[in-house]
Design a protein around this motif. Structure first.
Motif, PDB file in Angstrom:
ATOM      1  N   VAL A 284     -55.349  31.270  77.314  1.00  0.00           N
ATOM      2  CA  VAL A 284     -56.078  31.958  78.002  1.00  0.00           C
ATOM      3  C   VAL A 284     -56.522  33.029  78.470  1.00  0.00           C
ATOM      4  O   VAL A 284     -57.423  34.220  78.569  1.00  0.00           O
ATOM      5  CB  VAL A 284     -56.047  30.895  79.442  1.00  0.00           C
ATOM      6  N   GLY A 288     -60.088  35.824  77.073  1.00  0.00           N
ATOM      7  CA  GLY A 288     -60.482  36.412  78.163  1.00  0.00           C
ATOM      8  C   GLY A 288     -60.354  37.510  77.622  1.00  0.00           C
ATOM      9  O   GLY A 288     -62.035  38.216  77.677  1.00  0.00           O
ATOM     10  N   GLY A 292     -64.293  39.263  76.697  1.00  0.00           N
ATOM     11  CA  GLY A 292     -64.502  40.643  77.734  1.00  0.00           C
ATOM     12  C   GLY A 292     -64.536  41.982  77.237  1.00  0.00           C
ATOM     13  O   GLY A 292     -65.650  42.270  77.445  1.00  0.00           O
ATOM     14  N   SER A 339     -58.075  29.272  85.657  1.00  0.00           N
ATOM     15  CA  SER A 339     -59.487  30.743  86.061  1.00  0.00           C
ATOM     16  C   SER A 339     -59.538  31.674  85.882  1.00  0.00           C
ATOM     17  O   SER A 339     -60.105  32.609  86.382  1.00  0.00           O
ATOM     18  CB  SER A 339     -60.171  29.728  86.817  1.00  0.00           C
ATOM     19  N   PHE A 342     -57.754  33.859  83.689  1.00  0.00           N
ATOM     20  CA  PHE A 342     -59.003  34.369  82.766  1.00  0.00           C
ATOM     21  C   PHE A 342     -59.740  35.569  83.286  1.00  0.00           C
ATOM     22  O   PHE A 342     -60.417  36.357  82.262  1.00  0.00           O
ATOM     23  CB  PHE A 342     -59.861  33.075  82.137  1.00  0.00           C
ATOM     24  N   ILE A 343     -61.020  35.254  84.415  1.00  0.00           N
ATOM     25  CA  ILE A 343     -61.280  35.584  85.189  1.00  0.00           C
ATOM     26  C   ILE A 343     -60.806  37.676  84.941  1.00  0.00           C
ATOM     27  O   ILE A 343     -61.913  38.691  84.924  1.00  0.00           O
ATOM     28  CB  ILE A 343     -61.343  36.269  86.743  1.00  0.00           C
ATOM     29  N   GLN A 345     -58.355  39.168  82.556  1.00  0.00           N
ATOM     30  CA  GLN A 345     -58.651  39.664  81.278  1.00  0.00           C
ATOM     31  C   GLN A 345     -59.957  39.703  80.924  1.00  0.00           C
ATOM     32  O   GLN A 345     -59.896  40.795  80.199  1.00  0.00           O
ATOM     33  CB  GLN A 345     -57.376  38.830  81.139  1.00  0.00           C
ATOM     34  N   PHE A 346     -60.800  38.829  82.051  1.00  0.00           N
ATOM     35  CA  PHE A 346     -62.100  39.120  81.117  1.00  0.00           C
ATOM     36  C   PHE A 346     -62.554  40.518  81.723  1.00  0.00           C
ATOM     37  O   PHE A 346     -63.256  41.479  80.813  1.00  0.00           O
ATOM     38  CB  PHE A 346     -62.588  38.122  81.402  1.00  0.00           C
TER      39      PHE A 346
END
Length: 436
Positions: A284, A288, A292, A339, A342-343, A345-346
């Motif tokens: 995940v 991300g 990104g 989630s 992911f946010i 790392q993005f």
């Protein structure tokens, strides 16, 4: 001297070469953190000792010129891969399941992997430029990046998940990691044998460079000129401050992510299993990070580096707040944790784009390759020093206050992003056309 044209299709070696380049890097800087945590090392020691493992990437510009004059790039690639195979096997055999893990010997083996990996980076990048013409280099730049990311998924994802499964089934953590690292070394042996057979012999003598002793003198002279011209660039000290501090929050955060996820709630962590951590960050998180970076590149190409700098600095900084939330509420919902990761790392992938572009921008000129190497050395130093003390800080204040401290360090990221001066046209299509 007559140039030798490689006869093998680049598809036969470019993907595997950059897969092999990434694996030991993630072993040293990511897998080691999780493994040491599961083997009982304290957070302070994990951060300090694994932080030191960054050193080869900091100082590699000092020996990179000699990779050019001693043996061929192909020789260095295969030799370093053989050394990495031996060192990976040494890591597995130093996990003594009866007397306990022999940390000092494991650290020594990881040091060997780190130096061999940094040298492999130098040789692989040089080999890529020798073996492919300019058109092929452009075609395969995306391929090499893709397989580097796939190695990230395999290294910090699949291998960590494997270790977690073995921990669960056997109930013996040291033995689980022993078998995991042994499997890792066997996989790398296969890659090494493949490269020894398949890599084209495409080395060529640079006809502008003298041979023999004169060649050595030339290298030392150019080596001195590299440093002289780098430190005489306009705005060099501001650039160095930027390279050292832009990633200050991330340098500390990255060392404590796995320990935070693995530690029980009584210690302020989330109490996840090893395989859960492997999936969250190896799959995940990597997705991300990759997305990104792609979005960041498109955004910078549209707006230019100058206008992208501040949004990207905020993107790299603000998502760190998700860890404050998880530590405060002791989040147990795996969907929410995935989630949030992911946010974060993005945001990191998006924000890191401006850092990479700025290093390219600052490296322009006659010695742009060598100057870019120096920039990456400062980047590694900026990750190494704060990361070494992250564990000690966390142990003093706890996870929640540590994440608040990371958020405070985001001020440095935003400040240095405002400090640097960039040509507004850089990164846009019209700027590239004017430089051609």
């Amino acid at each position: 001297m007559k140039n030798i044209t490689p006869s093998k299709n680049p598809w036969s070696w470019v993907p595997s070469l950059y897969f092999a380049e990434a694996l030991p890097y993630f072993a040293v800087n990511v897998i080691s953190v999780t493994m040491f945590k599961r083997l009982g090392m304290s957070n302070a020691d994990i951060a300090l000792y694994t932080g030191w493992l960054y050193l080869p990437w900091v100082i590699k510009p000092f020996w990179s010129p000699f990779v050019d004059i001693i043996k061929s790039k192909r020789w260095w690639i295969v030799a370093m891969e053989i050394l990495i195979c031996v060192a990976l096997a040494a890591v597995s055999f130093t996990i003594d399941t009866s007397a306990g893990p022999m940390f000092k010997y494991m650290l020594a083996a990881f040091w060997i992997i780190a130096f061999a990996s940094a040298t492999h980076d130098i040789a692989a990048d040089g080999y890529y430029m020798l073996a492919l013409d300019s058109n092929q280099q452009s075609v395969f730049v995306g391929i090499r990046s893709t397989f580097y990311r796939l190695a990230s998924i395999f290294g910090q994802g699949a291998l960590v998940v494997l270790a977690g499964v073995l921990e669960t089934k056997g109930g013996d953590i040291p033995k689980a990691w022993l078998f995991t690292m042994l499997i890792f070394s066997l996989i790398f042996i296969v890659i090494t044998l493949y490269h020894a057979l398949i890599l084209p012999r495409c080395e060529k003598q640079d006809e502008t460079r003298p041979a023999g002793n004169a060649g050595v003198a030339y290298i030392f002279r150019e080596f001195g000129n590299t440093f002289k011209t780098f430190f005489s660039k306009k705005g060099v000290w501001v650039a160095i401050v930027f390279m050292l501090l832009y990633r200050l929050p991330e340098a500390q955060l990255i060392k404590m992510l796995s320990p935070f996820l693995l530690d029980p709630a009584s210690a302020g962590g989330l109490g996840l299993s090893t395989q859960q951590v492997g999936f969250i960050y190896g799959t995940v998180g990597t997705i991300g990070l990759t997305l990104g970076g792609i979005v960041g590149g498109l955004y910078a190409a549209r707006r230019g580096l100058k206008k992208s700098m501040m949004p990207m600095a905020l993107s790299l900084s603000l998502p760190c707040a998700v860890f404050v939330y998880m530590a405060y509420f002791n989040t147990q919902n795996l969907y929410l944790i995935n989630s949030f990761v992911f946010i974060e790392q993005f945001g990191y992938g998006f924000g890191f784009t401006s850092y990479m572009l700025y290093m390219i921008y600052f490296s322009r000129g006659k010695y742009k390759t060598a100057h870019y190497s120096l920039c990456t050395a400062f980047m590694a130093l900026g990750m190494m020093l704060p990361g070494m003390f992250a564990g000690w800080i966390q142990e003093q204040v706890g996870y929640l206050n540590f994440f608040w401290w990371v958020m405070l360090c985001c001020i440095a990221t935003i400040a240095v992003a405002k400090l640097v001066k960039v040509d507004p046209r850089f990164g846009k299509k019209d700027y590239v056309e004017q430089e051609q």
